[in-house]
Design an enzyme around this catalytic site. Sequence first.
Site, PDB file in Angstrom:
ATOM      1  N   TYR A  82       0.937  -1.219  -0.073  1.00 63.21           N
ATOM      2  CA  TYR A  82      -0.029   0.035  -0.191  1.00 63.21           C
ATOM      3  C   TYR A  82       1.006   1.200   0.035  1.00 63.21           C
ATOM      4  O   TYR A  82       2.059   1.109   0.618  1.00 63.21           O
ATOM      5  CB  TYR A  82      -1.149  -0.074   1.200  1.00 63.21           C
ATOM      6  CG  TYR A  82      -0.598   0.317   2.664  1.00 63.21           C
ATOM      7  CD1 TYR A  82      -0.249   1.685   2.929  1.00 63.21           C
ATOM      8  CD2 TYR A  82       0.109  -0.715   3.262  1.00 63.21           C
ATOM      9  CE1 TYR A  82       0.300   2.082   4.275  1.00 63.21           C
ATOM     10  CE2 TYR A  82       0.577  -0.494   4.751  1.00 63.21           C
ATOM     11  CZ  TYR A  82       0.808   0.946   5.133  1.00 63.21           C
ATOM     12  OH  TYR A  82       1.242   1.111   6.249  1.00 63.21           O
ATOM     13  N   CYS A  83       0.329   2.276  -0.449  1.00 57.83           N
ATOM     14  CA  CYS A  83       1.039   3.578  -0.439  1.00 57.83           C
ATOM     15  C   CYS A  83      -0.129   4.489  -0.373  1.00 57.83           C
ATOM     16  O   CYS A  83      -1.225   4.345  -0.419  1.00 57.83           O
ATOM     17  CB  CYS A  83       1.884   3.823  -1.732  1.00 57.83           C
ATOM     18  SG  CYS A  83       1.089   3.767  -3.484  1.00 57.83           S
ATOM     19  N   THR A  84       0.027   5.921  -0.630  1.00 57.41           N
ATOM     20  CA  THR A  84      -0.883   6.938  -0.603  1.00 57.41           C
ATOM     21  C   THR A  84      -2.062   6.948  -1.675  1.00 57.41           C
ATOM     22  O   THR A  84      -3.166   6.804  -1.134  1.00 57.41           O
ATOM     23  CB  THR A  84      -0.145   8.261  -0.728  1.00 57.41           C
ATOM     24  OG1 THR A  84       0.804   8.447   0.350  1.00 57.41           O
ATOM     25  CG2 THR A  84      -1.239   9.346  -0.477  1.00 57.41           C
ATOM     26  N   GLY A  92      -1.587   4.839  -4.615  1.00 57.68           N
ATOM     27  CA  GLY A  92      -1.520   3.677  -5.239  1.00 57.68           C
ATOM     28  C   GLY A  92      -0.351   3.580  -6.335  1.00 57.68           C
ATOM     29  O   GLY A  92       0.138   2.457  -7.118  1.00 57.68           O
ATOM     30  N   VAL A 103      -4.205   4.446   0.058  1.00 58.16           N
ATOM     31  CA  VAL A 103      -4.786   4.755   1.443  1.00 58.16           C
ATOM     32  C   VAL A 103      -5.908   5.852   1.292  1.00 58.16           C
ATOM     33  O   VAL A 103      -6.963   5.671   1.983  1.00 58.16           O
ATOM     34  CB  VAL A 103      -3.682   5.187   2.349  1.00 58.16           C
ATOM     35  CG1 VAL A 103      -4.292   5.509   3.919  1.00 58.16           C
ATOM     36  CG2 VAL A 103      -2.684   4.179   2.577  1.00 58.16           C
TER      37      VAL A 103
END
Length: 439
Positions: A286-288, A290, A315
């Site tokens: 996961y990251c901010t 995508g 996220v």
Amino acid sequence: MMRGHYQALHSLILLPPPIFSIPTTIHTNLKPFLKQQLTAHFRVACCSASLLQSQPPRETSASVNKNNNRRRRAKSHGNNDDDNGDFLVVNFYKFVFVKDPEVEVAKHLAFLEDLNIHGRIYLNEQGINAQYSGPSKDALSYVEWLKKDEQFSDILVQISPALNGHAFPKLKLRYKPSLVQLEGGISHLPLLDPSMRATPLEPSEWRKRLEAVKDGDEASNSNLNSNLILLDVRNGYEWDIGHFDGAKRPDVDCFRSTSFGQSQSEALASDPLAKVDKEKTDILMYCTGGIRCDVYSTILRQRGFQNLYTLKGGVSHYLKNEGSVEWVGNLFVFDSRLSLPPAAYRPGAMTQASKIGQVFENLFATCYICDSQISELRHRNCANLDCNLLFLCCSGCVKTLQGCCCLNCTTAPRLRPVLPGHERYQKWHVYRDSELQTS
């Protein structure tokens, strides 16, 4: 508290310098224990700054003329931010083949000429990556226009409030060789082949997976599920203000240098994918928003990792759909807001600007100076311009050290005033000229 990681962020929050320059100022008032890492931190600082800055543009003469016209028209907007309603920050990306990105850039510049849009919009042969702010009417008009183009018709758009007007100082719309900064570039990666990227999970499915893992761990009295790795594909300082419950802090100062799954023997201890069974272990990334996961998953796929999954939309998309379930803290964002609480992504939940950066059940974030727990999950810049360190700080230390990160910085020659609330520092000449007028 891993203080050294914050040194990488010296240049993120001041208004960026002209797009043709790269900041090279090094903090000369570092604490003794940081001085030993000066060379490494300088390298990382330049890396982190690249997230907000760009390489010299490749624009056609027509694009340059249109860009100049747009800038002249933008001045007519002035600071009257209330004329077009509430301000929004919009984020989206799409990996898709663009036959002639230079022509595409010119089209976008032409459309945005008369709109009050600030931000970073990059295009190349692999697609588009955009983060920008503007009055709601203008911000959404650009999305509507873009979706009329078949190749961008299915973009997933993330929207959040910009309660204090523009979250970016100006518009940078241009061709960029890499949509995401990674060591060695990304143009050679198979980003246009969906089968080479990780499988995207909807927020609801992601939540179910995390809850199932937690339930299984509790039943077995274990804190580790050997068949699943929850991988935070961000920077360590982003984790410091918010992360999914159970995710380890990434030992990364800058995404450009991420090397999960590529470790040499001496780096095994800090690599969460070291010694992982590539065929049997599920990797949940996961990251901010995508895009970093999509990019990095192609590297892991090439290295033999078979069960790769990403959080669709990152996220921000999860917080909009599932709220803060399984999430701890705030979300770091790469604009002037710096930190957003989960409620910011749910319409109607944010009613006061003062709520930004505030959480009341924080048991993991600590003050950079005194190591006490803090409740405001929002970084600030050191008041010493020649340091400009981005760090977390309690209100007591802000007052005691006059907004500086250490005692040495309080006697620096170019000292800025302590800013109240969530204000951001302006360029140095603003404070220099003010001091001259009062002297």
